[in-house]
Design a protein around this motif. Structure first.
Motif, PDB file in Angstrom:
ATOM      1  N   LEU A  35       1.472   5.716 -15.351  1.00 44.06           N
ATOM      2  CA  LEU A  35       1.378   4.454 -14.612  1.00 44.06           C
ATOM      3  C   LEU A  35       2.587   3.574 -14.914  1.00 44.06           C
ATOM      4  O   LEU A  35       2.962   3.391 -16.080  1.00 44.06           O
ATOM      5  CB  LEU A  35       0.106   3.702 -15.010  1.00 44.06           C
ATOM      6  N   ALA A  36       3.171   3.009 -13.857  1.00 44.34           N
ATOM      7  CA  ALA A  36       4.313   2.107 -14.030  1.00 44.34           C
ATOM      8  C   ALA A  36       3.899   0.678 -13.687  1.00 44.34           C
ATOM      9  O   ALA A  36       2.810   0.435 -13.168  1.00 44.34           O
ATOM     10  CB  ALA A  36       5.478   2.560 -13.136  1.00 44.34           C
ATOM     11  N   HIS A  37       4.796  -0.244 -13.978  1.00 46.56           N
ATOM     12  CA  HIS A  37       4.549  -1.647 -13.629  1.00 46.56           C
ATOM     13  C   HIS A  37       4.484  -1.792 -12.112  1.00 46.56           C
ATOM     14  O   HIS A  37       5.295  -1.224 -11.386  1.00 46.56           O
ATOM     15  CB  HIS A  37       5.678  -2.519 -14.178  1.00 46.56           C
ATOM     16  N   HIS A  38       3.521  -2.557 -11.625  1.00 51.69           N
ATOM     17  CA  HIS A  38       3.414  -2.795 -10.179  1.00 51.69           C
ATOM     18  C   HIS A  38       4.023  -4.169  -9.878  1.00 51.69           C
ATOM     19  O   HIS A  38       3.714  -5.147 -10.562  1.00 51.69           O
ATOM     20  CB  HIS A  38       1.947  -2.763  -9.744  1.00 51.69           C
ATOM     21  N   PRO A  39       4.898  -4.237  -8.862  1.00 54.73           N
ATOM     22  CA  PRO A  39       5.617  -5.498  -8.604  1.00 54.73           C
ATOM     23  C   PRO A  39       4.688  -6.659  -8.233  1.00 54.73           C
ATOM     24  O   PRO A  39       5.099  -7.816  -8.348  1.00 54.73           O
ATOM     25  CB  PRO A  39       6.557  -5.146  -7.436  1.00 54.73           C
ATOM     26  N   SER A  40       3.470  -6.376  -7.828  1.00 56.68           N
ATOM     27  CA  SER A  40       2.555  -7.477  -7.498  1.00 56.68           C
ATOM     28  C   SER A  40       1.652  -7.852  -8.668  1.00 56.68           C
ATOM     29  O   SER A  40       0.877  -8.802  -8.555  1.00 56.68           O
ATOM     30  CB  SER A  40       1.694  -7.112  -6.287  1.00 56.68           C
ATOM     31  N   SER A  41       1.738  -7.113  -9.746  1.00 58.30           N
ATOM     32  CA  SER A  41       0.872  -7.420 -10.893  1.00 58.30           C
ATOM     33  C   SER A  41       1.295  -8.729 -11.537  1.00 58.30           C
ATOM     34  O   SER A  41       2.489  -9.007 -11.673  1.00 58.30           O
ATOM     35  CB  SER A  41       0.933  -6.279 -11.913  1.00 58.30           C
ATOM     36  N   ILE A  42       0.330  -9.533 -11.951  1.00 57.76           N
ATOM     37  CA  ILE A  42       0.679 -10.814 -12.579  1.00 57.76           C
ATOM     38  C   ILE A  42       0.794 -10.674 -14.091  1.00 57.76           C
ATOM     39  O   ILE A  42       1.060 -11.641 -14.792  1.00 57.76           O
ATOM     40  CB  ILE A  42      -0.358 -11.905 -12.250  1.00 57.76           C
ATOM     41  N   ARG A  43       0.582  -9.481 -14.585  1.00 58.90           N
ATOM     42  CA  ARG A  43       0.668  -9.309 -16.046  1.00 58.90           C
ATOM     43  C   ARG A  43       2.065  -8.929 -16.500  1.00 58.90           C
ATOM     44  O   ARG A  43       2.738  -8.151 -15.858  1.00 58.90           O
ATOM     45  CB  ARG A  43      -0.310  -8.216 -16.471  1.00 58.90           C
ATOM     46  N   ASP A  68       8.513   3.337 -16.258  1.00 58.24           N
ATOM     47  CA  ASP A  68       9.134   2.338 -15.380  1.00 58.24           C
ATOM     48  C   ASP A  68      10.540   2.760 -14.974  1.00 58.24           C
ATOM     49  O   ASP A  68      10.932   2.610 -13.815  1.00 58.24           O
ATOM     50  CB  ASP A  68       9.176   0.970 -16.086  1.00 58.24           C
ATOM     51  N   LEU A 108      -3.724  -3.590 -11.961  1.00 54.85           N
ATOM     52  CA  LEU A 108      -2.964  -3.102 -10.810  1.00 54.85           C
ATOM     53  C   LEU A 108      -1.754  -2.349 -11.350  1.00 54.85           C
ATOM     54  O   LEU A 108      -0.860  -2.947 -11.952  1.00 54.85           O
ATOM     55  CB  LEU A 108      -2.524  -4.298  -9.939  1.00 54.85           C
ATOM     56  N   GLN A 123      -6.142 -11.408  -8.374  1.00 55.87           N
ATOM     57  CA  GLN A 123      -5.925 -11.164  -9.803  1.00 55.87           C
ATOM     58  C   GLN A 123      -6.194 -12.427 -10.614  1.00 55.87           C
ATOM     59  O   GLN A 123      -6.853 -12.384 -11.660  1.00 55.87           O
ATOM     60  CB  GLN A 123      -4.492 -10.686 -10.051  1.00 55.87           C
ATOM     61  N   LEU A 146       1.678   3.272 -20.214  1.00 58.21           N
ATOM     62  CA  LEU A 146       0.288   3.528 -19.853  1.00 58.21           C
ATOM     63  C   LEU A 146       0.121   4.865 -19.116  1.00 58.21           C
ATOM     64  O   LEU A 146       0.971   5.262 -18.329  1.00 58.21           O
ATOM     65  CB  LEU A 146      -0.239   2.400 -18.974  1.00 58.21           C
ATOM     66  N   LYS A 151       1.036  -9.216  -1.207  1.00 62.80           N
ATOM     67  CA  LYS A 151       1.316  -9.623  -2.581  1.00 62.80           C
ATOM     68  C   LYS A 151       0.621 -10.944  -2.923  1.00 62.80           C
ATOM     69  O   LYS A 151       0.009 -11.084  -3.980  1.00 62.80           O
ATOM     70  CB  LYS A 151       2.839  -9.765  -2.760  1.00 62.80           C
ATOM     71  N   GLN A 164      -2.330 -11.324  -5.672  1.00 62.19           N
ATOM     72  CA  GLN A 164      -2.191 -12.162  -6.874  1.00 62.19           C
ATOM     73  C   GLN A 164      -3.281 -13.222  -6.944  1.00 62.19           C
ATOM     74  O   GLN A 164      -3.729 -13.597  -8.039  1.00 62.19           O
ATOM     75  CB  GLN A 164      -0.793 -12.768  -6.913  1.00 62.19           C
ATOM     76  N   VAL A 181       3.474   6.521 -10.697  1.00 60.39           N
ATOM     77  CA  VAL A 181       4.902   6.842 -10.778  1.00 60.39           C
ATOM     78  C   VAL A 181       5.308   7.835  -9.671  1.00 60.39           C
ATOM     79  O   VAL A 181       4.689   8.889  -9.522  1.00 60.39           O
ATOM     80  CB  VAL A 181       5.258   7.429 -12.162  1.00 60.39           C
ATOM     81  N   ARG A 219       1.210   0.828 -10.660  1.00 58.75           N
ATOM     82  CA  ARG A 219       1.915   1.719  -9.733  1.00 58.75           C
ATOM     83  C   ARG A 219       1.771   3.157 -10.221  1.00 58.75           C
ATOM     84  O   ARG A 219       1.923   3.432 -11.421  1.00 58.75           O
ATOM     85  CB  ARG A 219       3.401   1.320  -9.700  1.00 58.75           C
TER      86      ARG A 219
END
Lengths: 92, 92, 92, 92, 92, 92, 92, 92, 92, 92
Positions: free
Chosen positions: A84-92, C62, B43, B35, A2, B28, B32, B47, B45
């Motif tokens: 954009l990277a994966h966010h550790p709090s994202s539920i997706r 990522d 949400l 979300q 993304l 977190k 969530q 980079v 991150r």
């Protein structure tokens, strides 16, 4: 992968209206084609500005640049691209 | 109604690690919950930065501010909020 | 895929020298490991600044964020990440 | 000695397309000549922008300025030049 | 080769005066040694600021960075380095 | 009294080349006259930019402004003027 | 010769109130002494800020810097100094 | 006369919560007193920020500065003050 | 009430010289009329720039805006207006 | 819901005066219609600038953007939109 992209459009004031309309019409068609292909995932107008925030989902930097630079409005836009990277709090 | 929010986090260097972990853990869980409720729609991150870009879908400015200011990390964040409108070329 | 990354380091003035040395030593080891793995392709000092310009070659956003956020100096750095695409005049 | 150079191109909207093409064509030829000579070591497109990040390896400031100011696109570009030094963690 | 360098000093307010004096005293000695060696050609105070504009004449980026990073005040300064080339209208 | 002056030149793209050459030629002559008079002490090109850093040695603000505003390129330049004072570590 | 100076004050939050008062009291006395001597011609508070705009009338850059750097609040201020010349439309 | 004022609050992280609450409580009381007096005409929270936009209606710059600098949070705020004039299209 | 105003002038390069002279001539006359009336108290040239710093003494925001927007150069200027209050250390 | 909007107008210098007047006249009529409808609650001139600060009260981002982009001056303005929430100290 993304990318968040902000695009600001500035058409020259002396561009003939018919030319502007023709460019915008091609822009819209191309943009919707990319949306239907799942590449241009989101497209939002920034309130009060001739600008948008978009999210693209592509396989590489090269693929994204090829797409963006093919936009009919590209010569009249400034762009800011944020990976954009994966966010550790994202539920997706 | 959609809002793009960029959040940048800056924790004081002298915050005890246990306190930082406790705040992040509450952040977190709360994030969530929002979300899952469909309020915090995206949400991501940024980079290379301790920052995120998020999209919220809420009914009013007040609802958004109440949510954001309740974030456990709120005292340690700077935020930029951009209201997003429908784009005429969007297929959604 | 290539990314240009600028990193600016700012250590708190009250950090004990031994702690600073230990962090820098781990940073150097980790950085050289990534260089040897071909991930961190270039690393240059910005003249007169406690900063560097680096080029990374990784497979995804990522992967890059995971690497960067694992740097021992990460909590003390600000970073700017710029995705780089192929240039049509490049001979490579 | 290495220099990082960012170049942003802005062609006047009323430049005749043939003139623009002729300038870009000479730019490309000159750029590739400098690349083959080992002076212009890297040339990358900034994603989404009519801009590039380049690395030059030359013997002096004067040599670099002479090269840059001879670029056919020079009158239409803004440049930022950053001198790069050896980084103590670099394995090269 | 010439470089224009602007240095801005910011000492932590809680640094003991004796320590500050000791650092400044070493800075002055080192600076004068470099001036006498012809490396630090000019040194001017910016009026109203704890800052200076300097001109250095050195053989390489590495030589300059080595000098600057050895300044006793280096950890408390921000620097901007601008490479200077021959000007075609200069009579020197 | 010394002043550091940075000058950035931007000529309109539609200025006829002959007119541009005539202005630059007068600029050069006038600049060299001021250099020979000891007023314009230094004149350096900023690498990669149509800009210079200069040092003037004049008796008053009025004398400097009169000189600068008489430059043939003055209508096409932006300038930043920084007054310079004696630095306590300078050996001059 | 006239100089416009903007001064912004930022006292450390942990400075004991008695120390702050003592510094401010010395600042006021010194400032009024310079005003009575005709050197510090104007002193205005910027509305809503711990800042002032001042006009100084002195004979040289060195005289001004000596004055400014002797201000008791100098270590806690940032300053911007702008040299002012005669304006051709001024009736003075 | 109307003034738009933006206030950004930044409390030191190490301020004891009881002290912060006491300051905020006095701020609120004083603010409401000025609102009831018709001086502080509007007070709005900026969404996502510890900041407000306010409109004041006072008789002079001095009256406004006296009010603002008496705010209990004044030492912890930055302010931007914009004087507002009648707009020819306003129906008020 | 005092206001500090900075005015930057930018005339279009294609304005006929006679028109520019006519505008400047009216500007000067109007400016001197306001100076003689005690409204435009100070007018200083910023060294090296087509700009001035001015101090106005008027009764209201509306009076100031009416004056400023009636300047013949107003369509070609950008302005920054700063309201000034009494400074507690001023002897005036 | 309230939004603070700052609008800066920049008309091209070569726009014929009659056209400019016609646009401004339509702008005024449309603006007053929105004011009378209670949508455009406040409209203030920024002193010294061709700009205004406005407050809008509308039901959604889309409603605001539709209004703003229909302004006859929209193609010649830049806008900054700030969403405003209820402030806990406001008495309204």
């Amino acid at each position: 992968m993304l990318y968040l992209v902000r695009m600001d459009v500035r058409l020259p004031h002396d561009m003939p209206p018919a030319q502007a309309e023709e460019i915008k019409s091609r822009e819209k068609a191309y943009s919707q084609e990319l949306q239907r292909a799942g590449k241009w995932q989101q497209l939002h107008r920034v309130v009060g500005e001739y600008a948008n925030y978009s999210v693209f989902d592509v396989d590489s930097h090269d693929e994204l640049h090829t797409m963006l630079s093919a936009l009919p409005l590209f010569p009249y836009m400034t762009m800011q691209v944020t990976p954009l990277a994966h966010h550790p709090s994202s539920i997706r």
